[in-house]
Scaffold this active site. Structure first.
Site, PDB file in Angstrom:
ATOM      1  N   LYS A  78       9.994 -40.191   3.849  1.00  0.00           N
ATOM      2  CA  LYS A  78       9.604 -38.838   4.257  1.00  0.00           C
ATOM      3  C   LYS A  78       9.948 -38.660   5.740  1.00  0.00           C
ATOM      4  CE  LYS A  78       5.591 -35.703   4.085  1.00  0.00           C
ATOM      5  NZ  LYS A  78       4.140 -35.597   3.835  1.00  0.00           N
ATOM      6  N   SER A 153       2.849 -31.783   0.795  1.00  0.00           N
ATOM      7  CA  SER A 153       3.994 -31.614   1.669  1.00  0.00           C
ATOM      8  C   SER A 153       5.116 -32.621   1.419  1.00  0.00           C
ATOM      9  CB  SER A 153       3.537 -31.761   3.124  1.00  0.00           C
ATOM     10  OG  SER A 153       3.117 -33.080   3.373  1.00  0.00           O
ATOM     11  N   SER A 177      -0.988 -34.545  -0.055  1.00  0.00           N
ATOM     12  CA  SER A 177       0.466 -34.420   0.108  1.00  0.00           C
ATOM     13  C   SER A 177       1.311 -35.466  -0.611  1.00  0.00           C
ATOM     14  CB  SER A 177       0.828 -34.423   1.597  1.00  0.00           C
ATOM     15  OG  SER A 177       0.578 -33.159   2.144  1.00  0.00           O
TER      16      SER A 177
END
Ligand SMILES: [Zn+2]
EC number: 6.3.5.7
Lengths: 511, 470
Positions: A78, A153, A177
């Site tokens: 990420k 997210s 997330s």
């Protein structure tokens, strides 16, 4: 059979037996990325050269017999996790060209084992969002339906694993997330106990809630990755000193006598019928495996969402203050004085949602409002922790849906922050209490994946993995996203696909 | 009423939250790392030594040490602050409720210490570029303690005494070197006036940019006069921060209350609470050195120093240590103290050097004093020798040798010189013989002049008398 469709443990077998090389595996994934990325938009950076170089090093390692569980396994990180020499943008214009001079501790641990970093994945700017639509660069699409969001997210990481762009991925979970996008994309995603995995190098959103965790294709892989990334880090004061267990030893089908709590609060208003039914069927599966189902209540959980938005935004307002244009990142081209430079830089560099939360957090911490908001939110936090503690006196794990809905349409909630915030209604309380939680796919509703959330006591990831594994074995989730790579990839229907597209075999579980 | 806020840099080797060095100087931005630059994703880890040093200071200043305290974030934007927040302590400081005793007009007065907390220093703006300012982050993350006094001082003189005592205690405990010129000690003060007999508190004015203890005293004197004048003219004092302008000798407005920051303090989530166990506290207490007033009493009793000498010598621990080491080698405490308070202090004041920056060691001073006793040099030549030692760090015997300063103690050699002086000054000889004692002094002076001061004084007197009585 395509190499990119395999799990970590399957790839490991092939690499160990030298049936394939790390270079071949890496090339297979890089090809796959080129093929599906135009449709998915899961990645903000692809590190092809770095990956090929690391693949060669991994093959050397294997040749010398120095290989470990993750040697030669491709990963996607990420883009809010610091990677030395590789852009770490947080999907924000503010850090569009920021290249960190250091690796996050988790990245360091993975590289030591010889993983192959293929790229960095898209996210809601600074991890603030539940759909990955808040990225400053691109909107990631859900591989199951390209008109839908992957969740957020960590939507880029979740979509990348669902679309076989890597064997596993790292995400971060502040209010859901990891688990929520895992649920929406039909993959396994775990948020470990707060303090289990070092946060050093994770660009802070809300320091007291953030935690790094893995996205994998199955539960076994989740245990394997967890084995590597956990452990005390002297660089992170909030990481705890615990004995490192071997999480794969918990991968057992036996859950007889295990007490599973089902909280009525997790099936309240706003839950989709299809999600509710699928999760209830899953509970029956566990019951049939010999688990004891216990009704529990977590009364204060209804205040979790407002408390979360106050605490997380307050911390974010402080954490994101450093992006002022002075040392790195975006800086205004024209300004009159220092204050003006700050204002123009931050107005240009941050997106709408980030600004909204900075303002919310600044307000909550302001003198005269601190007691009414921040202090009260901390009290709610204590109450929720107590609730969970009481609940765990009666049961070993708590299960429920990860998200109240399946993947929603792109743009559907983009202009309605409150509707967007509801996507995390079942996940935030876990962060607030610092507990571990996993989301595993448990079926489809209208052709879209539904996630089952399993929550455990602090540092009882093992028990969660035990339940998740038992469920997975009894209830194989073999569905694959159909929105990508079907027409030009007929091999998907052959033997490497572990079964036809289906939800789960209910009859089989009743046996 | 006067209150003081003192920031002292702690003498730890590394910074408060990373392992960068705390050394002063160094090329800009060379003592930095991702942590003290506040790069995205980095985390602070509290240096245990910082807590230890702050506890030391707290114990020496008679504070209560908190078993449980925590760090907080103080949020504000400024280019020298890499994270745009300073990690400090807000509602649970490490030390509280202490005091310092000062002496004013021979009377002892207790000045309360409200709290001592630990925090990180910021970087430094360098205004040397015409295109704008540059920032040096070498100092960012250097550990500080902030010592907040109660508003117990009523005159600028008391404030001066308090600062002097505080500095001496911090130096004694070796937690800070308290060098104001390097910024390792910084003072802010606030002051308010109220009519005699009134119990209502006056409006508080904060004063900044105070670069020395004398500046604190002068700024307070000015500010009190200014406030009294405003009130006497029927005006009101507006709450504000004022800056001391050293060259003009006045205070100037800096910012008003409305412009004050809302720091939005909240608990630092990246750090765990600070636990100081009773065992640790005791361990630190036991390691505390003798404090100035104890040392003073001991110096009077043990070395027979007059109270005045003892007070001056013990006002600095380094001076006291120097004294004791020197006395070990040269057993005449009063002579050592005379030298320390005399030539030594004079040269230190002239050069602005601290005692540990001077190349003269206690052993060297002892050797010099022995040279006087042994008649190798005279007391006045010794001053010349010492000045050379102070400047070059050379051993006293080397200086004497190189400069040919050895005393003339050879009787024949000296007698020849004296005979010559007598022959050249018949008038004075005549005067002497006529009973004018003063003439003797003049003749001794002529001998010294002829020998450039190297003649042994006793021998000179003796031979001169012999020759004159012939
Ligand atoms: Zn540093």
């Amino acid at each position: 059979m395509e190499l990119y469709s395999l799990t970590i443990h399957e790839l490991r077998e092939l690499l160990k037996k030298r049936e394939v090389s790390a270079l071949e595996v890496t090339k297979s994934y890089l090809e796959r990325i080129k093929e599906v990325e135009p449709k998915i938009d899961a990645l903000v950076t692809i590190t092809e050269d770095f990956a090929l170089q690391k693949a060669k090093e991994a093959d050397e390692k294997i040749k010398k017999g120095e290989d470990t569980a993750l040697t030669g396994i491709p990963v996607i990180i990420k883009d809010n996790i610091s990677t030395e020499g590789i852009k770490t943008t947080c999907s924000s214009k503010m850090l569009e060209n920021y290249i960190p001079p250091y690796n996050a501790t988790v990245v360091e641990k993975l590289l030591e084992e010889g993983v192959i970093i293929l790229g960095k994945s898209n996210l809601d700017e600074f991890a603030m969002g539940s759909s990955t639509e808040n990225s400053a660069f691109k909107t990631t699409k859900n591989p199951w339906d390209l008109s839908r969001v992957p969740g957020g997210s960590s939507g880029g990481s979740a979509a990348a694993i669902a679309a076989d762009e890597a064997a596993f991925a790292l995400g971060s979970d502040t209010g859901g997330s990891i688990r929520q996008p895992a649920s929406l994309c039909g993959v396994v995603g775990m948020k470990p106990t707060y303090g289990l995995v070092s946060r050093y190098g994770l660009v802070a959103f809300a320091s007291s809630l953030d935690q790094i965790g893995p996205f994998t294709k199955d539960v076994t892989d989740c245990a394997i990755v967890l084995n590597t990334i956990i452990g005390h880090d002297p660089k992170d004061s909030t990481s705890l000193k615990i004995d490192k267990p071997d999480y794969t030893s918990y991968l057992k089908e036996d859950i007889k006598g295990l007490r599973i709590g089902v909280a009525k609060e997790f099936f309240g208003e706003g839950i989709e019928e299809g999600v509710k039914e699928t999760v209830q069927e899953s509970i029956k599966v566990l019951q049939n495996l010999g688990a004891e189902i216990i009704d529990i209540s977590i009364p204060y959980v209804e205040y979790a969402l407002p408390a979360y938005y106050i605490i997380a935004s307050a911390e974010a307002s402080s954490n994101l203050a450093r992006y002022d244009g002075i040392r790195y990142g975006h800086i205004a081209e024209k300004y009159e004085d220092l204050i003006d430079m700050y204002m123009v830089t931050r107005s240009e560099g941050f997106g709408k949602e980030v600004k909204r939360r900075i303002m919310l957090g600044t307000y909550a911490l302001s003198s005269g409002y601190y007691d009414a908001y921040y202090k009260k939110a901390l009290k709610v936090r204590t109450l929720i922790k107590n609730d969970f503690e009481k609940a765990f006196e009666k049961c070993d794990v708590i299960i429920g849906p990860t998200s109240p809905t399946v993947a929603f349409k792109i743009g559907e909630r983009a202009n309605d922050p409150l509707a967007m915030y509801l996507a995390d209604i079942y996940t935030v309380s876990v962060n607030i209490a610092g507990l571990p939680g996993i989301s595993i796919p448990c079926g489809l509703s209208d052709g879209l994946p539904v996630g089952l959330q399993i929550i455990g006591r602090h540092f009882e990831e093992g028990k969660i993995l035990n339940v998740a594994y038992a469920f997975e074995q009894a209830n194989k989730f073999n569905a694959k996203p159909q929105a990508i790579g079907v027409q030009d990839n007929e091999v998907r229907s052959s033997d490497w696909l572990r079964g036809p597209c289906r939800t789960f075999d209910r009859e089989q579980n009743l046996l | 009423m006067i209150g003081l806020e003192v920031h002292a840099e702690l003498l730890t080797e590394s910074k408060i939250f990373c392992s960068c060095t705390t050394k002063f100087g160094g090329e800009p931005n060379t003592h930095v790392c991702p942590v003290c630059l506040g790069l995205p994703g980095t985390l602070p880890v509290l240096n245990k030594k910082v807590v230890e040093y702050a506890v030391r200071a707290g114990l020496a200043l008679n504070c209560t040490i908190a078993n449980f305290s925590k760090m907080d974030r103080k949020n504000y934007f400024y280019p020298d602050l890499p994270k745009a927040y300073q990690i400090s302590q807000y509602d649970l400081p490490l030390c509280s409720n202490g005091y310092v005793e000062i002496e004013v007009d021979g009377k002892v007065k207790k000045i309360g210490i409200k709290r001592i907390h630990i925090e990180e220093d910021a970087g430094k703006l360098l205004h040397e570029n015409t295109d704008g300012s540059l920032v040096d982050y070498n100092r960012a993350g250097v550990p500080l303690i902030e010592i907040v006094s109660e508003p117990d001082m009523s005159t600028p003189e008391e404030a001066y005494q308090y600062l002097t005592k505080l500095k001496s205690i911090l130096e004694y405990t070796e937690v800070s070197d308290c060098k104001m010129q390097e910024g390792s000690l910084r003072v802010d003060t606030n002051v308010s006036v109220r009519p005699v007999g009134s119990t209502e508190l006056g409006t508080k004015i904060e004063l900044k940019n105070l670069n020395s203890f004398k500046a604190v005293q002068k700024a307070l004197e000015y500010e009190i006069k200014r406030q009294v004048k405003v009130l006497e003219e029927g005006g009101t004092i507006v709450q504000e921060t004022r800056r001391w302008n050293e060259s003009k000798g006045i205070t100037e407005p800096m910012r008003t209350k409305e412009e004050a920051h809302d720091y939005r303090y909240f608990p630092e989530p990246d750090l765990v609470p600070i636990i100081v166990t009773d065992e640790w506290k005791e361990e630190i207490r036991k390691s505390l050195p003798e404090m100035p007033h104890h040392k003073r009493e001991r110096f009077i009793a043990e070395y027979g120093l007059p109270e005045y000498d003892a007070k001056i010598i013990t006002s600095s621990k380094k001076m006291a240590d120097f004294f004791e080491k020197c006395v070990l080698e040269y057993d005449s405490p009063k002579a050592v103290s005379n030298w320390l308070m005399g030539e030594f202090s004079r040269l230190m004041n002239e050069t602005g050097k601290e005692i540990d920056e001077v190349p003269v060691t206690p052993q060297m001073l002892a050797k010099l004093l022995k040279l006087i006793d042994n008649g190798v040099i005279s007391g006045s030549i010794a001053k010349t020798v010492f000045e050379e030692m102070f400047g070059t760090g050379k051993e006293p015997e080397v200086v004497v040798e190189e400069k040919g300063l050895k005393q003339i103690a050879n009787e024949n050699e000296l007698r020849e010189i004296i005979k010559k002086v007598i022959a050249e000054n018949p008038k004075s000889v005549e005067d002497y013989k006529n009973g004018k004692e003063k003439a003797m002094g003049f003749l001794v002076g002529q001998v010294m002049k002829a020998t450039k001061g190297k003649a042994n004084p006793q021998l000179t007197n003796q031979i001169l008398k012999e020759e004159l009585s012939k």
